[in-house]
Enzyme design. Structure first.
Site, PDB file in Angstrom:
ATOM      1  N   ALA A 173       0.837  -1.204   0.000  1.00 52.52           N
ATOM      2  CA  ALA A 173       0.000   0.000   0.000  1.00 52.52           C
ATOM      3  C   ALA A 173       0.873   1.256   0.000  1.00 52.52           C
ATOM      4  CB  ALA A 173      -0.928   0.003   1.204  1.00 52.52           C
ATOM      5  N   ASP A 174       1.939   1.247   0.773  1.00 52.92           N
ATOM      6  CA  ASP A 174       2.846   2.400   0.810  1.00 52.92           C
ATOM      7  C   ASP A 174       3.490   2.644  -0.547  1.00 52.92           C
ATOM      8  OD1 ASP A 174       3.556   3.220   3.936  1.00 52.92           O
ATOM      9  OD2 ASP A 174       2.831   1.178   3.708  1.00 52.92           O
ATOM     10  N   SER A 175       3.940   1.567  -1.181  1.00 52.96           N
ATOM     11  CA  SER A 175       4.640   1.719  -2.451  1.00 52.96           C
ATOM     12  C   SER A 175       3.706   2.223  -3.542  1.00 52.96           C
ATOM     13  CB  SER A 175       5.261   0.384  -2.864  1.00 52.96           C
ATOM     14  OG  SER A 175       6.228  -0.028  -1.913  1.00 52.96           O
ATOM     15  N   GLY A 178       3.057   5.796  -2.960  1.00 55.82           N
ATOM     16  CA  GLY A 178       4.218   6.604  -3.329  1.00 55.82           C
ATOM     17  C   GLY A 178       4.303   6.836  -4.829  1.00 55.82           C
TER      18      GLY A 178
END
Length: 394
Positions: A173-175, A178
Site C-alpha cells: 500500500a505504501d509503495s 508513493g
C-alpha cells in the site's frame, strides 16, 4: 548484476527542482526517491533522531534506508525550536515541492498548515500522504499500510480459498501510494511551471491507491452478485493461469490469457484434442473447469526439470517463466543485460545491489548520483545555499 558507480554530475530531467521531504518510512520515501532518481534535489528534513526507516536494519545494516534514501541530502531540524523553524521557512521559500506524511492536522499544529506554507511560497506543491486521507471520518486514525491492505479488500482476495485472508509481505500500500503520489506531484508541478498556476495541495491516502488496483471488484458484484475472493495462483478471469511444479521441485508460471495462446499450449503438451473438449473450448469453459485443466498441464511439467520446461516452452512460443526469488532474479541474463539491478560501492557491505532508475527515458534518463546520506550529512552545504552565515540551530 552490473557493477556501477555513482554519477554525481549526471544531467537529469528534474534538475533544478527542489523537493523538501518531511516524510518518513516507505510511502513518502518511495515518492521522493522517484523524484530524486529523475534529478530533483531532494532535501530530507529529518528529526534529530533521524527517519524511522534508518532503524529498519538487517544484520545491523540499514539496507532499507540505503535504497530509499539514495540521491537525497539530509539535514536534521527540530521544528519546535526557533532556529529549526528559520531553516525550514527558508527551505520552503526555495522549494518547488514539499512532501509530508504526518497524521492529518500535525503540520497545522506545528504552525505550518497549507495556508501558511503557500503564504511563504505561493507556487509550492504540497503533497500530503496519510493512511486515510485529509478528510473523512477516519482521517485522524493511525494509518499504516497494513490496516488499509486489510480494509481495502486486498487481503480478502489475496491467498488461497482454503486459507485465511493474506496480507502482502512487503509495503504494498505504501509503495503504490508513493508511485501515485509522484505522478500527482509532477502533474501539480506542471500546472505551476507550464500553465502558470498557483501551488496546491495533493491529497494522497494509502487507502485509495491500493483500492484502485483491485480493479472492477465492485462492478463485478453489481453485474453478477459475486464478491471476488481468494483464488490462490489462479484467477476467475482466465484459464489456464497458475504455477506448476517441475520435476526438480521448482516452479513455472504459465498464462494462457488468449484463445490462441491456450491452443498453442495444448499443442505443446501433446494434448491438442483438449481444444475441442467441451470443458476447455472457450475461456469461460476453462475457468469453470480450471482444476481439471491444471492437472493436465501439471502432468506434463512434472516430468521435466525447470530448465527443460523453460527451453521447451520457449521454443514452442508459450508464455511461461520461472518463479525467481529476490536473489536469483538478479542473476537472470535479461536483468543483467538491461542493467535492471546495479551494484554500488558501500562502506558497510561488499557491494550494495539496488534497482536501477525506473522508468527508463530515452532522451532524459535519470541516474543514481549519490548514496543515501548519513543523518545531517549535508547541513553545512544546505545552510550555505540558503544564505546562512551561521548555523541557527546552535
Amino acid at each position: 548484476m552490473q557493477k556501477a558507480d555513482y554519477a554525481p554530475d549526471a544531467r537529469c530531467p528534474l534538475d533544478g527542482v527542489r523537493v523538501i521531504d518531511m516524510s518518513h518510512l516507505v510511502a513518502g520515501n518511495m515518492l521522493t526517491q522517484v523524484l530524486a532518481d529523475l534529478g530533483a534535489d531532494v532535501i530530507k528534513i529529518e528529526p534529530p533522531q533521524g527517519d524511522t526507516l534508518r532503524a529498519w536494519k538487517e544484520n545491523g545494516v540499514a539496507v532499507q534506508w540505503k535504497v530509499y534514501g539514495r540521491n537525497k541530502r539530509s539535514i536534521a531540524i527540530d521544528l519546535k525550536h526557533a532556529g529549526g523553524r528559520r531553516i525550514f521557512e527558508a527551505l520552503v521559500r526555495s522549494g518547488a515541492i514539499l512532501v509530508e506524511n504526518f497524521r492529518p492536522g500535525t503540520l497545522e499544529k506545528l504552525g505550518y498548515g497549507p495556508d501558511v506554507l503557500l503564504g511563504l511560497n505561493p507556487a509550492l506543491v504540497i503533497t500530503r500522504l496519510s493512511g486515510w486521507g485529509q478528510t473523512g471520518p477516519y482521517r485522524d486514525r493511525p494509518g499504516f499500510g497494513t490496516l488499509v491492505e486489510a480494509f481495502s479488500g486486498f487481503a480478502h482476495k489475496n491467498g488461497f480459498p482454503d486459507k485465511p485472508p493474506a496480507l502482502p509481505n512487503l509495503g504494498l500500500a505504501d509503495s503504490v501510494a508513493g508511485l501515485y503520489g509522484a505522478a500527482a506531484t509532477l502533474t501539480a508541478l506542471r500546472h505551476v511551471e507550464v500553465a502558470g498556476g498557483s501551488g496546491q495541495v495533493v491529497d494522497v491516502s494509502l487507502l485509495e491507491p491500493i483500492y484502485s488496483i483491485l480493479g472492477a471488484d465492485a462492478a463485478v458484484h453489481r453485474a453478477s452478485g459475486r464478491i471476488p475472493s481468494r483464488h490462490g495462483n489462479s484467477t476467475p478471469l482466465s484459464s489456464p493461469r497458475n504455477l506448476y511444479r517441475s520435476r526438480d521441485d521448482k516452479y513455472l508460471a504459465i498464462s494462457g490469457s488468449t484463445q490462441a495462446m491456450t491452443e498453442r499450449l495444448l499443442h505443446a503438451i501433446g494434448r491438442p484434442e483438449l481444444i475441442a473438449d467441451p470443458r476447455f473450448r472457450t475461456n469461460a469453459d476453462r475457468v469453470a473447469h480450471a482444476e481439471a485443466l491444471d492437472r493436465e498441464i501439471q502432468a506434463f511439467i512434472g516430468l521435466r526439470t525447470l530448465d527443460e520446461n523453460l527451453a521447451y516452452f520457449g521454443a514452442a512460443g508459450v508464455t511461461a517463466g520461472p518463479v525467481h526469488d529476490g536473489v536469483t532474479v538478479t542473476t537472470d541474463p535479461h536483468m543483467i543485460e538491461r542493467g535492471s539491478v546495479l551494484e554500488f560501492p558501500d562502506d558497510e557491505l561488499s557491494g550494495l545491489p539496488m534497482h536501477a532508475v525506473v522508468p527508463r527515458l530515452s532522451q532524459t534518463p535519470g541516474a543514481i548520483r549519490r548514496p543515501a546520506p548519513a543523518l545531517d550529512e549535508h547541513a553545512a552545504e544546505i545552510l550555505r545555499e540558503l544564505g546562512f552565515e551561521q548555523d541557527p540551530r546552535q
